[in-house]
Design a protein around this motif. Structure first.
Motif, PDB file in Angstrom:
ATOM      1  N   VAL A  45      14.540  -4.881  81.184  1.00 50.67           N
ATOM      2  CA  VAL A  45      15.990  -5.122  81.183  1.00 50.67           C
ATOM      3  C   VAL A  45      16.374  -5.887  82.441  1.00 50.67           C
ATOM      4  O   VAL A  45      17.060  -6.917  82.387  1.00 50.67           O
ATOM      5  CB  VAL A  45      16.774  -3.786  81.119  1.00 50.67           C
ATOM      6  N   VAL A  46      15.912  -5.396  83.587  1.00 54.79           N
ATOM      7  CA  VAL A  46      16.244  -6.031  84.865  1.00 54.79           C
ATOM      8  C   VAL A  46      15.670  -7.437  84.934  1.00 54.79           C
ATOM      9  O   VAL A  46      16.336  -8.380  85.391  1.00 54.79           O
ATOM     10  CB  VAL A  46      15.728  -5.168  86.045  1.00 54.79           C
ATOM     11  N   ARG A  47      14.449  -7.599  84.456  1.00 54.03           N
ATOM     12  CA  ARG A  47      13.808  -8.922  84.463  1.00 54.03           C
ATOM     13  C   ARG A  47      14.614  -9.912  83.615  1.00 54.03           C
ATOM     14  O   ARG A  47      14.843 -11.059  84.013  1.00 54.03           O
ATOM     15  CB  ARG A  47      12.378  -8.794  83.936  1.00 54.03           C
ATOM     16  N   THR A  48      15.086  -9.454  82.453  1.00 50.65           N
ATOM     17  CA  THR A  48      15.851 -10.339  81.562  1.00 50.65           C
ATOM     18  C   THR A  48      17.224 -10.661  82.148  1.00 50.65           C
ATOM     19  O   THR A  48      17.711 -11.793  82.030  1.00 50.65           O
ATOM     20  CB  THR A  48      16.001  -9.693  80.166  1.00 50.65           C
ATOM     21  N   VAL A  49      17.856  -9.676  82.797  1.00 46.42           N
ATOM     22  CA  VAL A  49      19.149  -9.917  83.450  1.00 46.42           C
ATOM     23  C   VAL A  49      18.999 -10.984  84.529  1.00 46.42           C
ATOM     24  O   VAL A  49      19.823 -11.907  84.637  1.00 46.42           O
ATOM     25  CB  VAL A  49      19.709  -8.615  84.067  1.00 46.42           C
ATOM     26  N   ARG A  50      17.922 -10.892  85.310  1.00 45.24           N
ATOM     27  CA  ARG A  50      17.690 -11.868  86.379  1.00 45.24           C
ATOM     28  C   ARG A  50      17.411 -13.262  85.802  1.00 45.24           C
ATOM     29  O   ARG A  50      17.894 -14.265  86.323  1.00 45.24           O
ATOM     30  CB  ARG A  50      16.528 -11.396  87.258  1.00 45.24           C
ATOM     31  N   GLU A  51      16.629 -13.305  84.720  1.00 41.73           N
ATOM     32  CA  GLU A  51      16.348 -14.600  84.073  1.00 41.73           C
ATOM     33  C   GLU A  51      17.633 -15.220  83.533  1.00 41.73           C
ATOM     34  O   GLU A  51      17.858 -16.429  83.643  1.00 41.73           O
ATOM     35  CB  GLU A  51      15.358 -14.403  82.929  1.00 41.73           C
ATOM     36  N   LEU A  52      18.492 -14.379  82.962  1.00 47.12           N
ATOM     37  CA  LEU A  52      19.753 -14.852  82.388  1.00 47.12           C
ATOM     38  C   LEU A  52      20.690 -15.369  83.473  1.00 47.12           C
ATOM     39  O   LEU A  52      21.291 -16.454  83.340  1.00 47.12           O
ATOM     40  CB  LEU A  52      20.414 -13.711  81.598  1.00 47.12           C
ATOM     41  N   ALA A  88      20.343 -12.542  73.406  1.00 45.36           N
ATOM     42  CA  ALA A  88      19.902 -11.747  72.254  1.00 45.36           C
ATOM     43  C   ALA A  88      18.795 -10.774  72.661  1.00 45.36           C
ATOM     44  O   ALA A  88      18.776  -9.609  72.230  1.00 45.36           O
ATOM     45  CB  ALA A  88      19.401 -12.672  71.142  1.00 45.36           C
ATOM     46  N   LYS A  89      17.895 -11.260  73.522  1.00 44.71           N
ATOM     47  CA  LYS A  89      16.808 -10.399  74.015  1.00 44.71           C
ATOM     48  C   LYS A  89      17.379  -9.229  74.815  1.00 44.71           C
ATOM     49  O   LYS A  89      16.948  -8.081  74.646  1.00 44.71           O
ATOM     50  CB  LYS A  89      15.856 -11.225  74.888  1.00 44.71           C
ATOM     51  N   LEU A  90      18.377  -9.500  75.640  1.00 43.31           N
ATOM     52  CA  LEU A  90      18.991  -8.448  76.453  1.00 43.31           C
ATOM     53  C   LEU A  90      19.699  -7.429  75.558  1.00 43.31           C
ATOM     54  O   LEU A  90      19.605  -6.213  75.788  1.00 43.31           O
ATOM     55  CB  LEU A  90      19.983  -9.053  77.454  1.00 43.31           C
ATOM     56  N   ARG A 350      19.008  -0.799  63.917  1.00 38.16           N
ATOM     57  CA  ARG A 350      19.746  -0.384  65.111  1.00 38.16           C
ATOM     58  C   ARG A 350      20.639  -1.507  65.635  1.00 38.16           C
ATOM     59  O   ARG A 350      21.752  -1.266  66.113  1.00 38.16           O
ATOM     60  CB  ARG A 350      18.783   0.090  66.200  1.00 38.16           C
ATOM     61  N   LEU A 351      20.147  -2.746  65.522  1.00 37.40           N
ATOM     62  CA  LEU A 351      20.976  -3.894  65.930  1.00 37.40           C
ATOM     63  C   LEU A 351      22.217  -4.016  65.045  1.00 37.40           C
ATOM     64  O   LEU A 351      23.327  -4.270  65.520  1.00 37.40           O
ATOM     65  CB  LEU A 351      20.165  -5.188  65.858  1.00 37.40           C
TER      66      LEU A 351
END
Length: 356
Positions: A45-52, A88-90, A350-351
């Protein structure tokens, strides 16, 4: 998820990072394992937030520079296309997780309609799961079993444990295996070459790390008897096997594969604990009108979740319309295709619930 909730997760991640760097925390292995699992859960989650965040900053800069140098326009287009994918990944990573995804499991396989053929198929399912566990480096242990006359199993209970504290453990992969598994083939006992249909049932529970359901010792009847299976020199010479009956629910569990009565009692209590925990979870889910998948409690051919068709070498999972013609490989433990299809369907469900 709103920005304040996301900030809360980032703050939690920073706290976990500090705690896990503290040697004192690792003196308590149970706490360290829980913190480590949560850290592993939040890391993507944190990695994707930083990438975003980085992609958004880069897009802003590229658009500014494109006004002066057209070469940056292509880069801006690429970044603009990547951002929705990261969003979408996040969204998917932030979906509520099954709290037991990192858990080990207790599995029961029971023969049903079909007599000896069903018991032989229960043995095939046992070997399939043991081979799958072997492929994943899990520790598999048969806790108790009742053999059939032709070498199958009337019922068998096994424990499957991961050797690492991964955020996605045994339960995350096998939690949808519960239900009736139907087989279509020519039985070994059939002299006319006719295809028969029979079924075996699979029940699966997350094995709690710690006692969550209190068991009153006064609610237990404990019987000891002599082991009847392989287990060394003590077999049939001492009353080391243990059968525990939980009087309020009528649940009976037994274990005879350990070397001593004390060990067998401990393992039987673990299985009872897992079964009572599963019942408590189901009751809580029912009260909350939760739409969790229920496992089939009766081994009826008509209530099947999956069919194994030997003449066509075909496996079909009826819940997700999955079909493949590699049954021989599946029975050798190659379950990746069908398990991935079940996980993907659950993720989509779930989505949809999240967006709805």
């Amino acid at each position: 998820m709103d920005s304040s909730s996301l900030k809360g997760l980032l703050d939690e991640y920073a706290r976990l990072e500090r705690d896990l760097a503290d040697p004192a925390v690792h003196a308590d292995q149970s706490r360290a394992r829980k913190l480590g699992r949560r850290y592993a859960e939040l890391s993507p989650v944190v990695r994707t937030v930083r990438e975003l965040d980085q992609a958004r900053d880069d897009l802003s800069a590229a658009r500014e520079l494109a006004a002066e140098d057209p070469a940056f326009a292509a880069e801006a287009e690429e970044l603009a296309a990547a951002i929705p994918q990261l969003e979408a990944k996040l969204t998917e990573l932030l979906l509520p997780r099954d709290p037991y995804d990192g858990s080990d499991v207790v599995m029961e396989i029971k023969s049903g309609e079909g007599g000896e053929e069903s018991a032989l198929f229960a043995g095939d399912l046992l070997r399939m799961y043991l081979r799958y566990a072997e492929r994943h480096g899990w520790k598999a242990e048969v806790l108790d079993s009742t053999d059939s006359d032709l070498g199958g199993f009337k019922d068998v209970t096994l424990s499957l444990k991961s050797k690492t504290a991964d955020v996605d453990g045994v339960w995350s992969r096998l939690k949808f295996e519960g239900g009736v598994h139907r087989v279509q083939r020519v039985p070994a006992t059939e002299s006319q070459g006719r295809i028969h249909t029979s079924a075996a049932g699979v029940l699966i529970y997350p094995e709690p790390e710690e006692v969550e359901v209190e068991i009153d010792q006064n609610d237990l009847r404990v019987d000891v008897f002599r082991s009847s299976g392989p287990g060394g020199q003590s077999v049939n010479t001492t009353d080391s096997a243990v059968r525990i009956t939980h009087l309020p629910t009528g649940i009976v569990v037994s274990c005879q594969n350990e070397k001593s009565q004390v060990q067998n009692r401990a393992r039987a209590l673990q299985v009872l604990q897992a079964r009572l925990q599963a019942i408590a979870e189901e009751e809580a889910a029912a009260k909350a009108s939760d739409a969790r998948r229920s496992q089939v409690r009766t081994v009826d051919r008509s209530e099947r979740v999956r069919t194994y068709n030997f003449p066509e070498n075909r496996i079909s999972d009826h819940r997700v319309n999955y079909k493949a013609y590699n049954l021989d490989q599946v029975l050798d433990g190659e379950l990746t295709g069908v398990l991935d299809a079940l996980a993907a369907a659950d993720r989509e469900e779930r989505l949809a619930a999240q967006s709805g």
